[in-house]
Design a protein around this motif. Structure first.
Motif, PDB file in Angstrom:
ATOM      1  N   PRO A   1       0.843  -1.133  -0.086  1.00 47.05           N
ATOM      2  CA  PRO A   1       0.082   0.014  -0.259  1.00 47.05           C
ATOM      3  C   PRO A   1       0.720   1.317   0.082  1.00 47.05           C
ATOM      4  CG  PRO A   1      -1.022  -1.779   1.536  1.00 47.05           C
ATOM      5  CD  PRO A   1       0.359  -2.044   1.090  1.00 47.05           C
ATOM      6  N   ALA A   2       2.103   1.302   0.484  1.00 45.93           N
ATOM      7  CA  ALA A   2       2.954   2.432   0.466  1.00 45.93           C
ATOM      8  C   ALA A   2       3.140   2.807  -0.881  1.00 45.93           C
ATOM      9  CB  ALA A   2       4.279   2.026   1.148  1.00 45.93           C
ATOM     10  N   PHE A   3       3.313   2.121  -1.931  1.00 46.22           N
ATOM     11  CA  PHE A   3       3.319   2.273  -3.188  1.00 46.22           C
ATOM     12  C   PHE A   3       2.111   3.012  -4.155  1.00 46.22           C
ATOM     13  CE2 PHE A   3       6.984  -0.364  -2.266  1.00 46.22           C
ATOM     14  CZ  PHE A   3       7.956   0.054  -2.841  1.00 46.22           C
ATOM     15  N   ASP A   4       0.946   2.763  -3.243  1.00 43.97           N
ATOM     16  CA  ASP A   4      -0.381   3.063  -4.044  1.00 43.97           C
ATOM     17  C   ASP A   4      -0.561   4.352  -3.747  1.00 43.97           C
ATOM     18  OD1 ASP A   4      -2.743   3.170  -5.074  1.00 43.97           O
ATOM     19  OD2 ASP A   4      -3.739   1.711  -3.615  1.00 43.97           O
ATOM     20  N   LYS A   5      -0.343   5.333  -4.610  1.00 47.18           N
ATOM     21  CA  LYS A   5      -0.247   6.787  -4.220  1.00 47.18           C
ATOM     22  C   LYS A   5      -1.730   7.370  -4.404  1.00 47.18           C
ATOM     23  CE  LYS A   5       4.265   7.648  -4.162  1.00 47.18           C
ATOM     24  NZ  LYS A   5       4.846   6.194  -3.643  1.00 47.18           N
ATOM     25  N   ASP A   6      -2.483   6.598  -5.310  1.00 53.34           N
ATOM     26  CA  ASP A   6      -3.907   7.048  -5.411  1.00 53.34           C
ATOM     27  C   ASP A   6      -4.965   6.345  -4.641  1.00 53.34           C
ATOM     28  OD1 ASP A   6      -3.699   4.868  -7.103  1.00 53.34           O
ATOM     29  OD2 ASP A   6      -4.426   6.091  -8.810  1.00 53.34           O
ATOM     30  N   ASN A   7      -4.639   5.336  -3.833  1.00 52.51           N
ATOM     31  CA  ASN A   7      -5.421   4.389  -3.145  1.00 52.51           C
ATOM     32  C   ASN A   7      -6.424   3.706  -4.115  1.00 52.51           C
ATOM     33  OD1 ASN A   7      -4.441   5.331  -0.457  1.00 52.51           O
ATOM     34  ND2 ASN A   7      -5.667   7.165  -0.627  1.00 52.51           N
ATOM     35  N   SER A   8      -5.841   3.376  -5.268  1.00 51.44           N
ATOM     36  CA  SER A   8      -6.792   2.540  -6.206  1.00 51.44           C
ATOM     37  C   SER A   8      -6.650   1.048  -6.017  1.00 51.44           C
ATOM     38  CB  SER A   8      -6.384   3.263  -7.444  1.00 51.44           C
ATOM     39  OG  SER A   8      -5.153   2.734  -7.862  1.00 51.44           O
ATOM     40  N   SER A   9      -5.889   0.640  -5.228  1.00 48.19           N
ATOM     41  CA  SER A   9      -5.648  -0.739  -5.025  1.00 48.19           C
ATOM     42  C   SER A   9      -4.681  -1.535  -6.118  1.00 48.19           C
ATOM     43  CB  SER A   9      -7.014  -1.618  -4.716  1.00 48.19           C
ATOM     44  OG  SER A   9      -7.484  -1.185  -3.765  1.00 48.19           O
ATOM     45  N   ARG A  10      -4.252  -0.380  -6.974  1.00 49.56           N
ATOM     46  CA  ARG A  10      -3.375  -0.856  -8.240  1.00 49.56           C
ATOM     47  C   ARG A  10      -2.053  -0.022  -8.146  1.00 49.56           C
ATOM     48  NH1 ARG A  10      -5.938  -3.660 -12.010  1.00 49.56           N
ATOM     49  NH2 ARG A  10      -8.092  -3.847 -11.890  1.00 49.56           N
ATOM     50  N   ILE A  11      -1.062  -0.694  -8.700  1.00 52.41           N
ATOM     51  CA  ILE A  11       0.132  -0.305  -8.432  1.00 52.41           C
ATOM     52  C   ILE A  11       0.982  -0.472  -9.801  1.00 52.41           C
ATOM     53  CG2 ILE A  11       0.966   0.119  -6.154  1.00 52.41           C
ATOM     54  CD1 ILE A  11       2.564  -2.443  -6.290  1.00 52.41           C
TER      55      ILE A  11
END
Length: 76
Positions: free
Chosen positions: A5-15
Motif C-alpha cells: 500500500p505504500a506504493f499505492d499513491k492514489d489509493n486505487s488498489s493498483r500499482i
C-alpha cells in the motif's frame, strides 16, 4: 507484502507492475526474469497496473485452502 500500500499513491488498489516487482524483490524474495515472466500473466492487471488486493486475496485463499486440507487430514 505489507509494504504494497505504500506504493499505492492514489489509493486505487493498483500499482505499476514495476513497483509490484520491486515490492516482491524488497519484502519477499528476489525474482529472476523467468520467474517474473511466469507470474505476470497470473496477475490481475489493467494495462501496466497490478490489482494487489486481488493478488493478496488469492494468496490468502490459497493459504486457507491448504490449512483446510491439513485440518481435514488431522481430524480423519
Amino acid at each position: 507484502i505489507s509494504g504494497i500500500p505504500a506504493f499505492d499513491k492514489d489509493n486505487s488498489s493498483r500499482i505499476s507492475s514495476t513497483e509490484f516487482r520491486r515490492v516482491l524483490d524488497l519484502f519477499c524474495f528476489k525474482l529472476t526474469d523467468a520467474q517474473w515472466k511466469f507470474i505476470q500473466p497470473k496477475l490481475n492487471m489493467m494495462g501496466d497496473r497490478v490489482n494487489y488486493c486481488m493478488f493478496l486475496d488469492n494468496y490468502i485463499l490459497t493459504e486457507m485452502e491448504v490449512c483446510a486440507v491439513i485440518i481435514f487430514y488431522l481430524c480423519d
